[in-house]
Scaffold this motif. Structure first.
Motif, PDB file in Angstrom:
ATOM      1  N   LEU A 292       0.800  -1.293   0.048  1.00  0.00           N
ATOM      2  CA  LEU A 292      -0.061   0.115   0.017  1.00  0.00           C
ATOM      3  C   LEU A 292       0.895   1.294  -0.076  1.00  0.00           C
ATOM      4  N   LYS A 293       0.949   1.914  -1.116  1.00  0.00           N
ATOM      5  CA  LYS A 293       1.943   3.191  -1.365  1.00  0.00           C
ATOM      6  C   LYS A 293       1.152   4.206  -2.024  1.00  0.00           C
ATOM      7  N   LEU A 294       1.540   5.396  -1.605  1.00  0.00           N
ATOM      8  CA  LEU A 294       1.182   6.575  -2.057  1.00  0.00           C
ATOM      9  C   LEU A 294       2.227   7.256  -2.833  1.00  0.00           C
ATOM     10  N   GLU A 295       2.040   8.014  -3.789  1.00  0.00           N
ATOM     11  CA  GLU A 295       3.143   8.793  -4.533  1.00  0.00           C
ATOM     12  C   GLU A 295       2.621  10.339  -4.357  1.00  0.00           C
ATOM     13  N   ILE A 296       3.315  11.135  -3.710  1.00  0.00           N
ATOM     14  CA  ILE A 296       3.344  12.566  -3.803  1.00  0.00           C
ATOM     15  C   ILE A 296       4.374  13.493  -4.570  1.00  0.00           C
ATOM     16  N   ARG A 297       3.880  14.100  -5.370  1.00  0.00           N
ATOM     17  CA  ARG A 297       4.623  15.077  -6.107  1.00  0.00           C
ATOM     18  C   ARG A 297       4.528  16.667  -6.057  1.00  0.00           C
ATOM     19  N   PRO A 298       5.340  17.306  -5.050  1.00  0.00           N
ATOM     20  CA  PRO A 298       5.041  18.580  -4.775  1.00  0.00           C
ATOM     21  C   PRO A 298       5.532  19.410  -5.997  1.00  0.00           C
ATOM     22  N   GLU A 299       5.205  20.594  -6.057  1.00  0.00           N
ATOM     23  CA  GLU A 299       5.750  21.588  -7.148  1.00  0.00           C
ATOM     24  C   GLU A 299       7.295  21.710  -7.136  1.00  0.00           C
ATOM     25  N   ARG A 300       7.833  21.747  -5.779  1.00  0.00           N
ATOM     26  CA  ARG A 300       9.409  21.636  -5.789  1.00  0.00           C
ATOM     27  C   ARG A 300       9.718  20.442  -4.603  1.00  0.00           C
ATOM     28  N   GLY A 301      10.800  19.985  -4.895  1.00  0.00           N
ATOM     29  CA  GLY A 301      11.391  18.997  -4.102  1.00  0.00           C
ATOM     30  C   GLY A 301      11.366  17.673  -4.594  1.00  0.00           C
ATOM     31  N   ASP A 302      11.700  16.686  -4.110  1.00  0.00           N
ATOM     32  CA  ASP A 302      11.701  15.328  -4.440  1.00  0.00           C
ATOM     33  C   ASP A 302      10.169  14.513  -4.345  1.00  0.00           C
ATOM     34  N   THR A 303       9.987  13.900  -5.435  1.00  0.00           N
ATOM     35  CA  THR A 303       8.700  13.041  -5.090  1.00  0.00           C
ATOM     36  C   THR A 303       8.999  12.299  -3.789  1.00  0.00           C
ATOM     37  N   LEU A 304       7.674  12.228  -2.912  1.00  0.00           N
ATOM     38  CA  LEU A 304       7.748  11.535  -1.680  1.00  0.00           C
ATOM     39  C   LEU A 304       6.736  10.340  -1.916  1.00  0.00           C
ATOM     40  N   PHE A 305       7.275   9.184  -1.405  1.00  0.00           N
ATOM     41  CA  PHE A 305       6.577   7.851  -1.389  1.00  0.00           C
ATOM     42  C   PHE A 305       6.023   7.510   0.130  1.00  0.00           C
ATOM     43  N   ILE A 306       5.062   7.083   0.323  1.00  0.00           N
ATOM     44  CA  ILE A 306       4.468   6.894   1.689  1.00  0.00           C
ATOM     45  C   ILE A 306       3.933   5.667   1.807  1.00  0.00           C
ATOM     46  N   SER A 307       4.311   4.730   2.456  1.00  0.00           N
ATOM     47  CA  SER A 307       3.930   3.393   2.713  1.00  0.00           C
ATOM     48  C   SER A 307       2.830   3.455   3.793  1.00  0.00           C
ATOM     49  N   VAL A 308       1.454   2.867   3.512  1.00  0.00           N
ATOM     50  CA  VAL A 308       0.676   2.710   4.398  1.00  0.00           C
ATOM     51  C   VAL A 308       0.715   1.271   5.047  1.00  0.00           C
ATOM     52  N   VAL A 309       1.164   1.264   6.265  1.00  0.00           N
ATOM     53  CA  VAL A 309       1.445  -0.039   7.025  1.00  0.00           C
ATOM     54  C   VAL A 309       0.555  -0.169   8.386  1.00  0.00           C
ATOM     55  N   PRO A 310      -0.473  -1.244   8.291  1.00  0.00           N
ATOM     56  CA  PRO A 310      -1.072  -1.449   9.477  1.00  0.00           C
ATOM     57  C   PRO A 310      -0.085  -2.352  10.396  1.00  0.00           C
ATOM     58  N   VAL A 311      -0.400  -1.867  11.772  1.00  0.00           N
ATOM     59  CA  VAL A 311       0.687  -2.557  12.611  1.00  0.00           C
ATOM     60  C   VAL A 311      -0.275  -2.767  13.860  1.00  0.00           C
ATOM     61  N   LEU A 312       0.418  -3.772  14.883  1.00  0.00           N
ATOM     62  CA  LEU A 312       0.024  -4.414  15.855  1.00  0.00           C
ATOM     63  C   LEU A 312       0.997  -4.093  16.921  1.00  0.00           C
ATOM     64  N   ARG A 313       0.647  -3.669  18.214  1.00  0.00           N
ATOM     65  CA  ARG A 313       1.746  -3.409  19.000  1.00  0.00           C
ATOM     66  C   ARG A 313       1.247  -4.231  20.317  1.00  0.00           C
ATOM     67  N   GLU A 314       2.353  -4.938  20.917  1.00  0.00           N
ATOM     68  CA  GLU A 314       2.216  -5.615  22.360  1.00  0.00           C
ATOM     69  C   GLU A 314       3.366  -5.476  22.798  1.00  0.00           C
ATOM     70  N   ALA A 315       3.597  -4.825  23.930  1.00  0.00           N
ATOM     71  CA  ALA A 315       4.871  -4.467  24.835  1.00  0.00           C
ATOM     72  C   ALA A 315       5.987  -3.756  23.743  1.00  0.00           C
ATOM     73  N   ASP A 316       6.926  -4.462  23.492  1.00  0.00           N
ATOM     74  CA  ASP A 316       7.966  -3.865  22.668  1.00  0.00           C
ATOM     75  C   ASP A 316       7.859  -4.771  21.271  1.00  0.00           C
ATOM     76  N   VAL A 317       6.975  -5.343  20.821  1.00  0.00           N
ATOM     77  CA  VAL A 317       6.724  -6.019  19.734  1.00  0.00           C
ATOM     78  C   VAL A 317       5.948  -5.404  18.794  1.00  0.00           C
ATOM     79  N   VAL A 318       6.351  -5.153  17.647  1.00  0.00           N
ATOM     80  CA  VAL A 318       5.740  -4.470  16.484  1.00  0.00           C
ATOM     81  C   VAL A 318       5.435  -5.287  15.377  1.00  0.00           C
TER      82      VAL A 318
END
Length: 458
Positions: A292-318
């Motif tokens: 699951l990934k999004l591509e963002i192209r701003p008017e200036r600067g580098d293209t930014l990719f954002i990964s959408v990551v579902p997570v589960l947390r329990e104590a220090d386990v991710v």
């Protein structure tokens, strides 16, 4: 003294060379130790390259001279670095430079006859005296990303995070989600070269009495990084009691089913043209593949990719729902070691004012710039530094260059063995997934960098 040298007709007696090389490798660990054997193993790649060119019938044969000597001792290794003469070994890269450098041919005045000479006593007295690496904080490859560049990327990623979270809450109000947040190297000040990727973490809220996170070693998968999430207490709390029961497959929370749902709920449903207009930049999902990934192209600067990551947390386990990492197992979740690794590096640097994080960023930049080293991602490099941190070495700012050089030699050894154990999970090989050809390319590049270190810092 060992000497390999080509004559005007090309490399002579290749079969004899192979026999002696095999003899050296078989006995190297006895007389040189693992480090020395590693370098000899990587060194044979030079012979391999030359023979490949010979088999292609090139009009200009490649002379090669390989010699071992024994200069003054150095605490890093107990092996002298072989000096190779390999002319025009590979294809050119930036500005006419070669991915494998042109090294000087060594002339041995003691022998006038072309051939191979082996003197076993010489091998037993080898030591290593490396060329110094010209590494300083003024070197271009070490320069951190400008604060304004990082801030702009973080701000843009945060805007996306707010929009996705608001959309999910409005369209799926009964879905128990925690507060979404950004994660990854951009937020941890570990990103190099370009501020071009981040993670949008989507925390799932599970009822502790209904779900149990099971380590990979306790499952049929037997992989320490592949965990499973089992539905429990079904006799008291039947199916349907939890929102997440709709993603049950065989009694386990299916990672693939969950990712498929989010893909439809977010990637295929959000009004991306409207969002692009609101944020004044192009925002669109990256279609195809399991991520699951999004591509963002701003008017200036580098293209930014954002990964959408579902997570589960329990104590220090991710645990993360990343099908691309756990396939073909639909119900497997990925144990993320990234939080442990970054936290440990920070703790160690805080304790001794060390430069481990700076070294990691330098190594990442080197590997990103060098095509042959790109298969080395942040994870194996972080683990390499953590292993090195267990040794009694100085991590003060003035020793950055020495630690960088030591990492080069450690990498050569790990590549020769084909295994770089995870610092927190030794049964996990951080080189898993790297092909044999990629190992050859990386090892040869690092081996060449011993005598021509500037090739890693261009």
């Amino acid at each position: 003294m060992i000497k390999l040298e080509g004559d005007k007709n090309g490399i002579s007696e290749c079969g004899g060379i192979a026999v002696v090389i095999n003899f050296l490798l078989a006995n190297a660990r006895l007389v040189l130790g693992v480090g020395g054997a590693a370098v000899l193993g990587i060194a044979t790649l030079a012979v391999k390259r030359v023979r490949e060119r010979e088999s292609k019938g090139l009009s200009h044969p490649t002379p090669l001279s390989y010699s071992l000597s024994h200069p003054t001792n150095d605490p890093l290794r107990t092996l002298s670095h072989p000096t190779l003469s390999v002319h025009s070994l590979s294809h050119p890269i930036q500005k006419g430079l070669l991915s494998h450098p042109i090294l000087r041919k060594v002339q041995d005045t003691d022998h006038h006859t072309t051939g191979l000479f082996l003197t076993p006593p010489t091998l037993s007295t080898l030591s290593f005296s490396p060329h110094p690496l010209p590494l300083s904080h003024s070197h271009p490859i070490q320069k951190a990303l400008a604060p304004e560049v990082v801030h702009r990327a973080e701000s843009l990623a945060l805007d996306i995070c707010i929009e996705v979270q608001g959309f999910l809450h409005s369209t799926n109000p009964d879905m128990p989600l925690g507060e979404m947040s950004l994660g990854g190297s951009l937020l941890d000040d570990l990103q190099v070269v370009r501020a071009d990727h981040a993670c949008l973490l989507v925390p799932l809220q599970l009822e502790p009495s209904l779900w149990r996170l099971i380590p990979g070693e306790e499952t049929l998968l037997t992989h320490p990084l592949h965990w499973m999430v089992r539905r429990v207490n079904l006799e008291y709390f039947p199916r349907g009691r939890s929102y997440w029961d709709r993603f049950l497959v065989g009694g386990y929370l299916s990672c693939r089913a969950l990712v498929s749902m989010l893909s439809k709920a977010v990637m295929e449903t959000m009004n991306w043209p409207s969002l692009s207009s609101t944020l004044d930049c192009l925002v669109r999902p990256v279609l195809g593949g399991d991520e699951l990934k999004l591509e963002i192209r701003p008017e200036r600067g580098d293209t930014l990719f954002i990964s959408v990551v579902p997570v589960l947390r329990e104590a220090d386990v991710v645990l993360t729902a990343q099908v691309e990492l756990t396939q073909p197992w639909d119900s497997a979740w990925h144990l993320s070691l990234y939080p442990w690794e970054t936290q440990r590096l920070t703790q160690l640097d805080s304790a001794d004012q060390g430069v481990r994080r700076a070294l990691l960023k330098t190594l990442k930049a080197v590997c990103r710039h060098c095509p042959a080293l790109r298969p080395l991602t942040a994870a194996p490099l972080a683990n390499l530094i953590l292993h090195l941190s267990d040794k009694d070495v100085d991590w003060s700012e003035g020793c950055l260059s020495g630690r960088f050089q030591q990492c080069v030699w450690e990498l050569i050894g790990y590549l020769e063995q084909g295994v770089l154990p995870s610092y927190f999970k030794p049964s996990v090989n951080m080189l898993n997934g790297v092909t044999e050809e990629e190992v050859d390319e990386m090892g040869f590049m690092l081996y060449c960098a011993v005598s021509e270190p500037d090739i890693l810092l261009i």
